[in-house]
Scaffold this active site. Sequence first.
Site, PDB file in Angstrom:
ATOM      1  N   ASP A  67       0.814  -1.218   0.000  1.00 34.09           N
ATOM      2  CA  ASP A  67       0.000   0.000   0.000  1.00 34.09           C
ATOM      3  C   ASP A  67       0.847   1.268   0.000  1.00 34.09           C
ATOM      4  O   ASP A  67       2.059   1.217   0.221  1.00 34.09           O
ATOM      5  CB  ASP A  67      -0.967  -0.011   1.200  1.00 34.09           C
ATOM      6  CG  ASP A  67      -0.303  -0.511   2.484  1.00 34.09           C
ATOM      7  OD1 ASP A  67       0.930  -0.382   2.600  1.00 34.09           O
ATOM      8  OD2 ASP A  67      -1.016  -1.036   3.354  1.00 34.09           O
ATOM      9  N   ASN A 136      -7.278  -2.743  13.898  1.00 38.92           N
ATOM     10  CA  ASN A 136      -8.702  -3.030  13.632  1.00 38.92           C
ATOM     11  C   ASN A 136      -8.877  -4.258  12.732  1.00 38.92           C
ATOM     12  O   ASN A 136      -9.949  -4.479  12.185  1.00 38.92           O
ATOM     13  CB  ASN A 136      -9.380  -1.815  12.989  1.00 38.92           C
ATOM     14  CG  ASN A 136      -8.764  -1.454  11.642  1.00 38.92           C
ATOM     15  OD1 ASN A 136      -7.746  -2.026  11.255  1.00 38.92           O
ATOM     16  ND2 ASN A 136      -9.364  -0.533  10.935  1.00 38.92           N
ATOM     17  N   HIS A 138      -7.158  -4.856   9.924  1.00 43.12           N
ATOM     18  CA  HIS A 138      -6.902  -4.670   8.487  1.00 43.12           C
ATOM     19  C   HIS A 138      -5.640  -5.404   8.041  1.00 43.12           C
ATOM     20  O   HIS A 138      -4.729  -5.659   8.826  1.00 43.12           O
ATOM     21  CB  HIS A 138      -6.888  -3.184   8.087  1.00 43.12           C
ATOM     22  CG  HIS A 138      -5.701  -2.373   8.493  1.00 43.12           C
ATOM     23  ND1 HIS A 138      -5.771  -1.015   8.734  1.00 43.12           N
ATOM     24  CD2 HIS A 138      -4.390  -2.698   8.664  1.00 43.12           C
ATOM     25  CE1 HIS A 138      -4.570  -0.569   9.026  1.00 43.12           C
ATOM     26  NE2 HIS A 138      -3.726  -1.548   8.999  1.00 43.12           N
ATOM     27  N   GLU A 143      -9.619  -2.031   5.070  1.00 38.91           N
ATOM     28  CA  GLU A 143     -10.273  -1.738   6.337  1.00 38.91           C
ATOM     29  C   GLU A 143     -11.517  -2.618   6.499  1.00 38.91           C
ATOM     30  O   GLU A 143     -11.975  -3.244   5.534  1.00 38.91           O
ATOM     31  CB  GLU A 143     -10.674  -0.254   6.354  1.00 38.91           C
ATOM     32  CG  GLU A 143      -9.505   0.708   6.194  1.00 38.91           C
ATOM     33  CD  GLU A 143      -8.602   0.792   7.425  1.00 38.91           C
ATOM     34  OE1 GLU A 143      -8.526  -0.175   8.205  1.00 38.91           O
ATOM     35  OE2 GLU A 143      -7.952   1.846   7.599  1.00 38.91           O
TER      36      GLU A 143
HETATM   37  C1  GLP Z   1      -0.333  -0.301   8.618  1.00 40.80           C
HETATM   38  C2  GLP Z   1      -0.040  -0.904   7.220  1.00 40.80           C
HETATM   39  C3  GLP Z   1      -0.102  -2.388   7.291  1.00 40.80           C
HETATM   40  C4  GLP Z   1       0.609  -2.803   8.577  1.00 40.80           C
HETATM   41  C5  GLP Z   1      -0.290  -2.491   9.740  1.00 40.80           C
HETATM   42  C6  GLP Z   1       0.334  -2.708  11.112  1.00 40.80           C
HETATM   43  O1  GLP Z   1      -1.241   0.675   8.590  1.00 40.80           O
HETATM   44  N1  GLP Z   1      -0.861  -0.438   6.160  1.00 40.80           N
HETATM   45  O2  GLP Z   1       0.484  -2.951   6.148  1.00 40.80           O
HETATM   46  O3  GLP Z   1       0.887  -4.160   8.558  1.00 40.80           O
HETATM   47  O4  GLP Z   1      -0.850  -1.225   9.592  1.00 40.80           O
HETATM   48  O5  GLP Z   1       1.137  -1.642  11.504  1.00 40.80           O
HETATM   49  P1  GLP Z   1       2.097  -1.688  12.757  1.00 40.80           P
HETATM   50  O6  GLP Z   1       3.112  -2.720  12.488  1.00 40.80           O
HETATM   51  O7  GLP Z   1       2.702  -0.313  12.858  1.00 40.80           O
HETATM   52  O8  GLP Z   1       1.265  -2.026  13.936  1.00 40.80           O
END
Ligand code: GLP
Length: 263
Positions: A67, A136, A138, A143
Amino acid sequence: MDLLITPATDDAVALTARFIIDKISHTPDAVLGLATGRTMQPLYAQLVAHYNAGAVDFSSVRTFNLDEYIGVPADNENSYRYYMNTHLFSKININPAHTYLPNGMARDPADESAAYEAHIRAAGGIDLQLLGLGSNGHIGFNEPLSSFRSRTRETILAEATITQNGALFKNGDTMPTRVLTMGIGTIMEAKKIVMLVTGKSKAAILAQMLEGPLTAMVPASILHFHPDVVVVCDEDAATELDVDIRAQRRRAWEREARWAPYR
Ligand code: GLP
């Protein structure tokens, strides 16, 4: 689905790094799907350390990230392109032309999304997709309520994600609410998926994803339908799992012969 619970965060990270390195050893021109976020920073540091030790060669590897934020240029330190260049690409021998992220500055997000899907197809699909877990539920930026068959597209972030990631934005920049993300359908076509989940803050959502119902409200719950998924987590992230599952999956990690090379 394989679930492995390791004692410490470092073990979970090291194991995930081993999966990636093994894939590249067997398939030097592997196509990797990559993720961003805080969870992945120590993982990329490990991959760089393995590279520096001569244990892995990225020269024929191609990568596709999940993304990117819309409207944040590649050279802005808040972009995921910048994150990837900083934490991984600039520190290994990968060909920069073989590292793909959706272009958040594209004039037409729909065209950019279609082109991204075409690039993945032209590369022969993703051999190993790395995933983190959003607070959440995702995956990528899919989402809650994202279609399980969604493809790469423009979408709008949930409030929980804006709270989760807004704190990371530097230089007083406001976090965009629009993003480009691989779809859940795109992710599910990867030949293998490795999810890394660490820390107490992920314990409740990990339990929902693994033990709760299959629901579009927890996009990661779809992973139960993928034929080759490994979820690697540390003890902290496992704290809200069913007691029996926890004991069994911890034993699997400690005793099963097939995991011996990774311990
Ligand atoms: C982000 C990314 C995801 C990531 C997730 C967890 O927003 N878009 O690809 O795996 O959320 O993030 P974190 O590792 O900072 O908890």
